[in-house]
Structures are given as structure tokens and as C-alpha cells.
Design a protein around this motif. Sequence first.
Motif, PDB file in Angstrom:
ATOM      1  N   UNK A 145      28.846  14.629 -36.821  1.00 44.81           N
ATOM      2  CA  UNK A 145      28.500  13.756 -37.943  1.00 44.81           C
ATOM      3  C   UNK A 145      26.987  13.673 -38.069  1.00 44.81           C
ATOM      4  N   UNK A 146      26.486  13.631 -39.300  1.00 48.43           N
ATOM      5  CA  UNK A 146      25.043  13.670 -39.550  1.00 48.43           C
ATOM      6  C   UNK A 146      24.679  12.599 -40.567  1.00 48.43           C
ATOM      7  N   UNK A 147      23.482  12.056 -40.438  1.00 47.80           N
ATOM      8  CA  UNK A 147      22.972  11.072 -41.391  1.00 47.80           C
ATOM      9  C   UNK A 147      21.896  11.703 -42.263  1.00 47.80           C
ATOM     10  N   UNK A 148      21.565  11.007 -43.351  1.00 44.83           N
ATOM     11  CA  UNK A 148      20.409  11.373 -44.150  1.00 44.83           C
ATOM     12  C   UNK A 148      20.646  12.376 -45.257  1.00 44.83           C
ATOM     13  N   UNK A 149      21.852  12.937 -45.350  1.00 45.28           N
ATOM     14  CA  UNK A 149      22.164  13.898 -46.407  1.00 45.28           C
ATOM     15  C   UNK A 149      23.477  13.465 -47.058  1.00 45.28           C
ATOM     16  N   UNK A 151      25.341  14.664 -49.306  1.00 41.36           N
ATOM     17  CA  UNK A 151      26.366  15.676 -49.569  1.00 41.36           C
ATOM     18  C   UNK A 151      27.090  16.131 -48.307  1.00 41.36           C
ATOM     19  N   UNK A 152      26.592  15.758 -47.145  1.00 42.24           N
ATOM     20  CA  UNK A 152      27.239  16.148 -45.891  1.00 42.24           C
ATOM     21  C   UNK A 152      28.425  15.218 -45.672  1.00 42.24           C
ATOM     22  N   UNK A 153      29.652  15.744 -45.552  1.00 45.16           N
ATOM     23  CA  UNK A 153      30.842  14.888 -45.599  1.00 45.16           C
ATOM     24  C   UNK A 153      31.201  14.193 -44.291  1.00 45.16           C
ATOM     25  N   UNK A 154      30.629  14.603 -43.174  1.00 44.88           N
ATOM     26  CA  UNK A 154      31.000  14.015 -41.893  1.00 44.88           C
ATOM     27  C   UNK A 154      29.967  12.960 -41.511  1.00 44.88           C
ATOM     28  N   UNK A 155      30.334  11.714 -41.663  1.00 45.91           N
ATOM     29  CA  UNK A 155      29.419  10.605 -41.409  1.00 45.91           C
ATOM     30  C   UNK A 155      29.755   9.839 -40.134  1.00 45.91           C
ATOM     31  N   UNK A 180      22.751   9.370 -35.209  1.00 51.62           N
ATOM     32  CA  UNK A 180      23.371   9.583 -36.520  1.00 51.62           C
ATOM     33  C   UNK A 180      24.503   8.591 -36.770  1.00 51.62           C
ATOM     34  N   UNK A 181      25.337   8.355 -35.753  1.00 49.13           N
ATOM     35  CA  UNK A 181      26.451   7.427 -35.935  1.00 49.13           C
ATOM     36  C   UNK A 181      25.942   6.024 -36.233  1.00 49.13           C
ATOM     37  N   UNK A 182      24.933   5.581 -35.478  1.00 48.44           N
ATOM     38  CA  UNK A 182      24.419   4.231 -35.687  1.00 48.44           C
ATOM     39  C   UNK A 182      23.797   4.076 -37.070  1.00 48.44           C
ATOM     40  N   UNK A 183      23.008   5.060 -37.489  1.00 51.71           N
ATOM     41  CA  UNK A 183      22.366   4.991 -38.803  1.00 51.71           C
ATOM     42  C   UNK A 183      23.408   4.969 -39.914  1.00 51.71           C
ATOM     43  N   UNK A 184      24.515   5.658 -39.696  1.00 49.51           N
ATOM     44  CA  UNK A 184      25.578   5.684 -40.702  1.00 49.51           C
ATOM     45  C   UNK A 184      26.483   4.454 -40.647  1.00 49.51           C
ATOM     46  N   UNK A 205      18.720   9.449 -29.698  1.00 51.42           N
ATOM     47  CA  UNK A 205      17.431   9.070 -30.264  1.00 51.42           C
ATOM     48  C   UNK A 205      17.562   7.601 -30.606  1.00 51.42           C
ATOM     49  N   UNK A 206      16.439   6.909 -30.715  1.00 47.94           N
ATOM     50  CA  UNK A 206      16.487   5.485 -31.032  1.00 47.94           C
ATOM     51  C   UNK A 206      16.413   5.287 -32.546  1.00 47.94           C
ATOM     52  N   UNK A 207      16.772   4.095 -32.976  1.00 45.68           N
ATOM     53  CA  UNK A 207      16.721   3.765 -34.402  1.00 45.68           C
ATOM     54  C   UNK A 207      16.285   2.314 -34.545  1.00 45.68           C
ATOM     55  N   UNK A 208      15.546   2.029 -35.625  1.00 46.02           N
ATOM     56  CA  UNK A 208      15.151   2.966 -36.689  1.00 46.02           C
ATOM     57  C   UNK A 208      14.041   3.920 -36.247  1.00 46.02           C
ATOM     58  N   UNK A 209      13.919   5.024 -36.989  1.00 42.93           N
ATOM     59  CA  UNK A 209      12.817   5.939 -36.802  1.00 42.93           C
ATOM     60  C   UNK A 209      13.120   7.240 -36.103  1.00 42.93           C
ATOM     61  N   UNK A 210      14.215   7.314 -35.363  1.00 44.35           N
ATOM     62  CA  UNK A 210      14.593   8.502 -34.611  1.00 44.35           C
ATOM     63  C   UNK A 210      13.558   8.861 -33.540  1.00 44.35           C
ATOM     64  N   UNK A 211      12.925   7.862 -32.978  1.00 45.86           N
ATOM     65  CA  UNK A 211      11.960   8.088 -31.921  1.00 45.86           C
ATOM     66  C   UNK A 211      12.607   8.114 -30.550  1.00 45.86           C
ATOM     67  N   UNK A 212      11.766   8.182 -29.509  1.00 41.76           N
ATOM     68  CA  UNK A 212      12.266   8.216 -28.144  1.00 41.76           C
ATOM     69  C   UNK A 212      12.896   6.864 -27.780  1.00 41.76           C
ATOM     70  N   UNK A 213      13.767   6.868 -26.773  1.00 41.53           N
ATOM     71  CA  UNK A 213      14.368   5.606 -26.332  1.00 41.53           C
ATOM     72  C   UNK A 213      13.308   4.545 -26.051  1.00 41.53           C
ATOM     73  N   UNK A 214      13.589   3.343 -26.545  1.00 40.69           N
ATOM     74  CA  UNK A 214      12.648   2.242 -26.379  1.00 40.69           C
ATOM     75  C   UNK A 214      11.801   1.970 -27.591  1.00 40.69           C
ATOM     76  N   UNK A 215      11.820   2.860 -28.566  1.00 43.80           N
ATOM     77  CA  UNK A 215      11.017   2.658 -29.773  1.00 43.80           C
ATOM     78  C   UNK A 215      11.799   1.955 -30.870  1.00 43.80           C
ATOM     79  N   UNK A 216      13.098   1.801 -30.690  1.00 40.42           N
ATOM     80  CA  UNK A 216      13.940   1.118 -31.657  1.00 40.42           C
ATOM     81  C   UNK A 216      14.749   0.039 -30.975  1.00 40.42           C
TER      82      UNK A 216
END
Length: 263
Positions: A145-149, A151-155, A180-184, A205-216
Motif C-alpha cells: 500500500x502506498x500514500x501520496x498518489x 490513482x494508486x488503488x492500494x491504500x 504509508x499506512x499511517x498517512x493513509x 519512517x516517521x510522520x508527518x514528513x517521512x523523516x527518521x524515527x523521532x522526527x514525527x
Amino acid sequence: MNCSILFTDLPLHERPQAARDAGFDAVEFWWPFAEAVPANREVDAFVRAVDDAGVRLTGLNFPAGDMPAGDRGLLSDPSRSHEFRDAIAIATGIGARLGTTGFNALYGNRIDGVAPAEQDTLAAENLAVAGLAAAAIGAVVLVEPVSGVDAYPLKTAADAVAVLDRVGSDHVALLLDVYHLAVNGDDVEAAIDRYAGRIGHVQIADAPGRGEPGTGDLPLSAWLERLTAAGYDGWIGCEYKPTGSDPFAWLPAGARAGSTTRA
């Protein structure tokens, strides 16, 4: 370390050594070639860069098209799935040489004028073929599953598992990318509990921002502990965008080698 999103200030063939110098003994890459079917010399140069660095290539994406332009996979596109098929032998050939255990097959965007059912049938056929090729070297094909697009059907994890069920192969598994799962808006804890036996690889990856762990604000440690408790003992791919001067400060040097972690 995912060397397609990290170490981007270096030429691609220098990144495996940079990962090794930072203390990691395993790397993963998106498709590292401009074409779905690269020249043999390009393949050999890539393999040599990984091998010379003394790291293991645990994960490799199949070609996914022009990702900066928005492409997210070829296998469900009737006009381009032949490129995916042609790349299967190349990817698994690389994997056989470098110890790869998982091949990420991005599903592909929905295409105007093509029925979703037609795309889904084609994707299942291509994933089954790729799964058999991966199994021959002791690996699996991964569905993510991917976020940010849009048209991509797997969320969600459930979307990807529905694809696994459609394929019906033990050689195709879920890539659980918690970012990706969390952002979706998916329930990551529920996905771990429900699909632990279907997970073939994990990325963080962390969220928001997709940075290293600890940045979100994602509870990454708790999720990894939950995965371990559920029986997952595979690789954890770090697929994040570095934000600080030391993008690995969050992980003690002694915990960076996968073999050490397992010991």
C-alpha cells in the motif's frame, strides 16, 4: 538502509559502501536502472558495488516506471506489463547473487479507459509469475500500500491482502510500510494483529514528513515490538528522508547490523 532514498548526495554505486561505513550490513534499493531491461554491464556494476561493500541486498523493487512523474508500477498496465515481465529474470538474477529475500512489485496506478477488473486480473497473473521466480531463489514478491498518489488503488493493508488473496500464491506477501499506512489513515496495530502471517517485509519512517524515527509522532518502537510479539522476525527497511546532519543518530551504532540485531 534504503539506498534509493538515503545517501542521495552520493552516486548510486557509492551508497552501499556508505551504508557499510555507517555500520549497516544490509541495504535495499528501488529499481536502480533507468530502463526496465538494463545492459548486462549495468547489472554487473550494480552487483559489484553491493558485493564490494560487503553488504547484503535484502530488498529490491521491480521497475515501477517514472516515479518522479507519478508512476507507481507497471504490472497492472496492459501497455507496459511486458516491461515488468522482462525484468523478472533480471531482478531475481541480481537477487540470487546478492541474497535478496524480497522483491517489491508496486501495483500500478488506475488507468483512464481501462476497467479496474482488467487491471486486477493482469496484476494477479504477473504477480503469480514473479512469485514463482522469486521462490526459486528463496525469496518472495511484495505488494505494498502506498500514500501520496490518488490513482494508486492500494491504500490499506486490507487492500493489499485482497490482492494476495486474488493471486493465491504463498510466494507473494504484504509489504507493511507503517508510514504509508499511517498517512493513509489505516489502523497499523490492527493490521499487524490481523495480517502478521502475511507480512513479508516491513519498512519504517516517521510522520508527518517521512523523516527518521523521532522526527514525527508515530509510535514506531511500539509497533515494532508488536510485530515481534506477533512472530515477525524479518528485516526492517529504513525508508525515510533524512532531516538532520546525522540521519542515523536515532539508532545506536551497535544495533545497526542486521546480523547483530538477530544475535
